[in-house]
Design an enzyme around this catalytic site. Structure first.
Site, PDB file in Angstrom:
ATOM      1  N   HIS A   1       7.770 -25.501 -33.317  1.00  0.00           N
ATOM      2  CA  HIS A   1       7.845 -25.092 -31.920  1.00  0.00           C
ATOM      3  C   HIS A   1       8.871 -23.968 -31.781  1.00  0.00           C
ATOM      4  CE1 HIS A   1       6.214 -29.104 -30.085  1.00  0.00           C
ATOM      5  NE2 HIS A   1       5.486 -28.686 -31.109  1.00  0.00           N
TER       6      HIS A   1
ATOM      7  N   GLU B   1      11.451 -23.652 -29.864  1.00  0.00           N
ATOM      8  CA  GLU B   1      12.844 -24.109 -29.819  1.00  0.00           C
ATOM      9  C   GLU B   1      13.351 -24.484 -31.207  1.00  0.00           C
ATOM     10  OE1 GLU B   1      10.927 -25.542 -25.884  1.00  0.00           O
ATOM     11  OE2 GLU B   1      10.335 -25.332 -27.978  1.00  0.00           O
TER      12      GLU B   1
ATOM     13  N   CYS C   1       9.726 -30.215 -25.171  1.00  0.00           N
ATOM     14  CA  CYS C   1       9.084 -31.504 -25.428  1.00  0.00           C
ATOM     15  C   CYS C   1      10.162 -32.471 -25.936  1.00  0.00           C
ATOM     16  CB  CYS C   1       7.972 -31.335 -26.463  1.00  0.00           C
ATOM     17  SG  CYS C   1       8.585 -31.040 -28.148  1.00  0.00           S
TER      18      CYS C   1
ATOM     19  N   CYS D   1      11.834 -31.301 -29.211  1.00  0.00           N
ATOM     20  CA  CYS D   1      12.725 -30.151 -29.049  1.00  0.00           C
ATOM     21  C   CYS D   1      13.968 -30.500 -28.235  1.00  0.00           C
ATOM     22  CB  CYS D   1      11.966 -28.992 -28.420  1.00  0.00           C
ATOM     23  SG  CYS D   1      10.686 -28.318 -29.494  1.00  0.00           S
TER      24      CYS D   1
END
Length: 157
Positions: free
Chosen positions: A53, A55, A83, A86
């Site tokens: 992801h 992040e 999420c 993260c």
């Protein structure tokens, strides 16, 4: 320290770069003091890595840039609400403040397989000291989803 909107614009720009490379519409930027130490977009598809992801990618780069796993004193701008994976990683890295634009619900509405657990609920229930502020350039961040769909890639992720 860059203003949150300025840092978010960098995250939006890097998300667009990722989309141009065939990735999904997520971007992140991290700053400490007046220095932007990392920007990254989602590379789940390119890396064949579900954890890649924006992040997480930005955290890896920021930790390398500072030579430390703890990022105290940093602020983060993410085009979408982090999420649970993260948000937990940002907590463990000890970032000071996370700013986000679009919400987990926006991502789910756009076809992403999101857990319907807000970052604020996760951080609060976990006793985190990380500050969280949403609705930063949210319209521009939500537009990333529309642009991604307009490119013709509307598969569910």
């Amino acid at each position: 320290m860059p203003e949150p909107k300025e840092l978010m614009r960098l995250a939006i720009d890097v998300a667009r770069q990722g989309m141009a490379d065939g990735q999904t519409p997520f971007g992140c930027a991290i700053a400490v003091g007046d220095l932007v130490i990392a920007t990254a977009h989602n590379t789940v598809l390119a890396d064949i890595n579900i954890t890649a992801h924006a992040e997480i990618n930005a955290l890896r780069a920021a930790c390398q840039a500072l030579g430390n796993i703890h990022l105290s004193g940093t602020i983060v701008a993410s085009t979408c609400e982090p999420c649970p994976m993260c948000a937990a990683a940002l907590h463990w890295a000890r970032v000071d403040h996370i700013y986000f634009g679009a919400t987990v619900s926006d991502a789910a509405t756009s076809g992403f397989n999101e857990l319907r657990l807000s970052a604020s609920e996760l951080l609060n229930r976990g006793g985190s000291s990380v500050k969280l502020t949403g609705n930063v350039l949210s319209g521009e961040c939500q537009d990333l989803f529309r642009q991604w769909h307009a490119q013709g890639d509307s598969r569910a992720y």
